[in-house]
Design a protein around this motif. Sequence first.
Motif, mmCIF file in Angstrom:
data_model
loop_
_atom_site.group_PDB
_atom_site.id
_atom_site.type_symbol
_atom_site.label_atom_id
_atom_site.label_comp_id
_atom_site.label_asym_id
_atom_site.label_seq_id
_atom_site.Cartn_x
_atom_site.Cartn_y
_atom_site.Cartn_z
ATOM 1 N N SER A 227 -1.974 -2.220 5.418
ATOM 2 C CA SER A 227 -1.931 -2.962 4.160
ATOM 3 C C SER A 227 -0.790 -3.974 4.123
ATOM 4 O O SER A 227 -0.697 -4.780 3.210
ATOM 5 C CB SER A 227 -1.791 -1.995 2.975
ATOM 6 O OG SER A 227 -0.615 -1.211 3.108
ATOM 7 N N GLN A 228 0.091 -3.929 5.128
ATOM 8 C CA GLN A 228 1.201 -4.868 5.215
ATOM 9 C C GLN A 228 1.336 -5.345 6.660
ATOM 10 O O GLN A 228 1.012 -4.608 7.597
ATOM 11 C CB GLN A 228 2.517 -4.202 4.785
ATOM 12 C CG GLN A 228 2.518 -3.648 3.372
ATOM 13 C CD GLN A 228 2.519 -4.732 2.307
ATOM 14 O OE1 GLN A 228 2.925 -5.870 2.564
ATOM 15 N NE2 GLN A 228 2.061 -4.387 1.105
ATOM 16 N N VAL A 229 1.834 -6.568 6.835
ATOM 17 C CA VAL A 229 2.044 -7.090 8.186
ATOM 18 C C VAL A 229 2.994 -6.189 8.950
ATOM 19 O O VAL A 229 2.853 -5.982 10.163
ATOM 20 C CB VAL A 229 2.594 -8.531 8.125
ATOM 21 C CG1 VAL A 229 2.943 -9.028 9.523
ATOM 22 C CG2 VAL A 229 1.573 -9.473 7.475
ATOM 23 N N GLU A 230 3.963 -5.620 8.247
ATOM 24 C CA GLU A 230 4.961 -4.756 8.881
ATOM 25 C C GLU A 230 4.341 -3.488 9.473
ATOM 26 O O GLU A 230 4.981 -2.787 10.260
ATOM 27 C CB GLU A 230 6.049 -4.380 7.873
ATOM 28 C CG GLU A 230 6.984 -5.522 7.484
ATOM 29 C CD GLU A 230 6.302 -6.574 6.620
ATOM 30 O OE1 GLU A 230 6.754 -7.729 6.633
ATOM 31 O OE2 GLU A 230 5.304 -6.222 5.942
ATOM 32 N N ASP A 231 3.102 -3.176 9.080
ATOM 33 C CA ASP A 231 2.414 -1.998 9.618
ATOM 34 C C ASP A 231 1.905 -2.227 11.041
ATOM 35 O O ASP A 231 1.475 -1.287 11.716
ATOM 36 C CB ASP A 231 1.226 -1.620 8.727
ATOM 37 C CG ASP A 231 1.663 -1.143 7.353
ATOM 38 O OD1 ASP A 231 2.817 -0.689 7.234
ATOM 39 O OD2 ASP A 231 0.860 -1.233 6.412
ATOM 40 N N PHE B 225 -7.019 -5.039 8.353
ATOM 41 C CA PHE B 225 -6.288 -5.275 7.116
ATOM 42 C C PHE B 225 -7.121 -4.784 5.940
ATOM 43 O O PHE B 225 -8.247 -5.221 5.736
ATOM 44 C CB PHE B 225 -5.993 -6.769 6.940
ATOM 45 C CG PHE B 225 -4.556 -7.122 7.187
ATOM 46 C CD1 PHE B 225 -3.571 -6.697 6.312
ATOM 47 C CD2 PHE B 225 -4.192 -7.871 8.293
ATOM 48 C CE1 PHE B 225 -2.239 -7.010 6.537
ATOM 49 C CE2 PHE B 225 -2.866 -8.195 8.527
ATOM 50 C CZ PHE B 225 -1.883 -7.765 7.644
ATOM 51 N N ARG C 138 -6.844 -5.249 2.553
ATOM 52 C CA ARG C 138 -6.289 -5.943 1.401
ATOM 53 C C ARG C 138 -7.295 -6.984 0.892
ATOM 54 O O ARG C 138 -7.342 -8.107 1.364
ATOM 55 C CB ARG C 138 -4.967 -6.629 1.774
ATOM 56 C CG ARG C 138 -3.812 -5.673 1.998
ATOM 57 C CD ARG C 138 -3.370 -4.996 0.707
ATOM 58 N NE ARG C 138 -2.863 -5.929 -0.268
ATOM 59 C CZ ARG C 138 -1.563 -6.210 -0.437
ATOM 60 N NH1 ARG C 138 -0.652 -5.613 0.313
ATOM 61 N NH2 ARG C 138 -1.178 -7.046 -1.378
ATOM 62 N N TRP D 135 -5.846 -10.308 -0.324
ATOM 63 C CA TRP D 135 -5.450 -11.296 0.668
ATOM 64 C C TRP D 135 -6.644 -11.865 1.430
ATOM 65 O O TRP D 135 -6.736 -13.070 1.658
ATOM 66 C CB TRP D 135 -4.478 -10.681 1.682
ATOM 67 C CG TRP D 135 -3.112 -10.420 1.149
ATOM 68 C CD1 TRP D 135 -2.556 -10.901 -0.007
ATOM 69 C CD2 TRP D 135 -2.112 -9.597 1.755
ATOM 70 N NE1 TRP D 135 -1.294 -10.435 -0.156
ATOM 71 C CE2 TRP D 135 -0.968 -9.627 0.915
ATOM 72 C CE3 TRP D 135 -2.061 -8.838 2.920
ATOM 73 C CZ2 TRP D 135 0.198 -8.939 1.208
ATOM 74 C CZ3 TRP D 135 -0.898 -8.149 3.207
ATOM 75 C CH2 TRP D 135 0.221 -8.196 2.357
ATOM 76 N N VAL E 194 0.246 -15.044 4.798
ATOM 77 C CA VAL E 194 0.125 -13.698 5.365
ATOM 78 C C VAL E 194 -0.601 -13.761 6.708
ATOM 79 O O VAL E 194 -0.222 -13.087 7.671
ATOM 80 C CB VAL E 194 -0.621 -12.753 4.405
ATOM 81 C CG1 VAL E 194 -0.901 -11.411 5.075
ATOM 82 C CG2 VAL E 194 0.181 -12.544 3.138
ATOM 83 N N HIS F 175 1.691 -14.980 9.470
ATOM 84 C CA HIS F 175 2.656 -13.910 9.799
ATOM 85 C C HIS F 175 1.970 -12.799 10.590
ATOM 86 O O HIS F 175 2.530 -12.260 11.559
ATOM 87 C CB HIS F 175 3.256 -13.367 8.509
ATOM 88 C CG HIS F 175 4.370 -12.380 8.702
ATOM 89 N ND1 HIS F 175 5.128 -12.310 9.856
ATOM 90 C CD2 HIS F 175 4.847 -11.393 7.887
ATOM 91 C CE1 HIS F 175 6.024 -11.347 9.748
ATOM 92 N NE2 HIS F 175 5.863 -10.763 8.564
#
Length: 209
Positions: free
Chosen positions: A38-42, A52, A54, A57, A72, A75
Amino acid sequence: GNFGGLGNVRFRELEKALKYIKVLKRHGQDAASLHRISQVEDIHEGQRCAVFDRDDWFTDTMDESCEWNTQVAMHAIDTAVQEWGIDQIMTFDEQGISGHPNHVTCNTFVKEWLAIRSQQPSKVIPAYKLDSVSVFRKYLSFWDVFFTIRNEDSQEEAPHRLVYVGHSVAQVVRAMQCHHSQWVWFRKLFVLFSRYSFVNTWTQIEKKE
């Protein structure tokens, strides 16, 4: 894609298909999984494939006015390339094969990412787009192989291209059957009669595009 509220179902179907074509391992304690993020950091090095989750987004829709989150996406591409050691990107072309707006947007994002990366030549990797063809050729099935060969021979100064010729339409059918919720009559006809079940051509995306 969560079109029709089938996101969870399609996630499991995609994982099943990836295991069938051996992108993901099917057995053993080291078996890889399809990751829902759910986040790029994942995005991290230990993954093989990720989706993804989301809708805010990246909405799965045919509505051309619905825009995906460009920041997003840039990134995410950058992070995946670094974390997963990606050395080339494969995406749709400007027509998206079927004209699906989400497919077209994927092409736009990759080209924008390449334009940004071109400012740092050492970090640029090749990206290829899957060629859309005319409706006539699209449904020529195996016979489009001959059109493809003729076209490749006639393009003396064409950009770098890749040609893939499949060896088993039965394998394509079995992989598509993993996507049970999507395995409706018109997709069955598409798999049987589309040239994309037999031959695919990819053209390298130029940095200046």
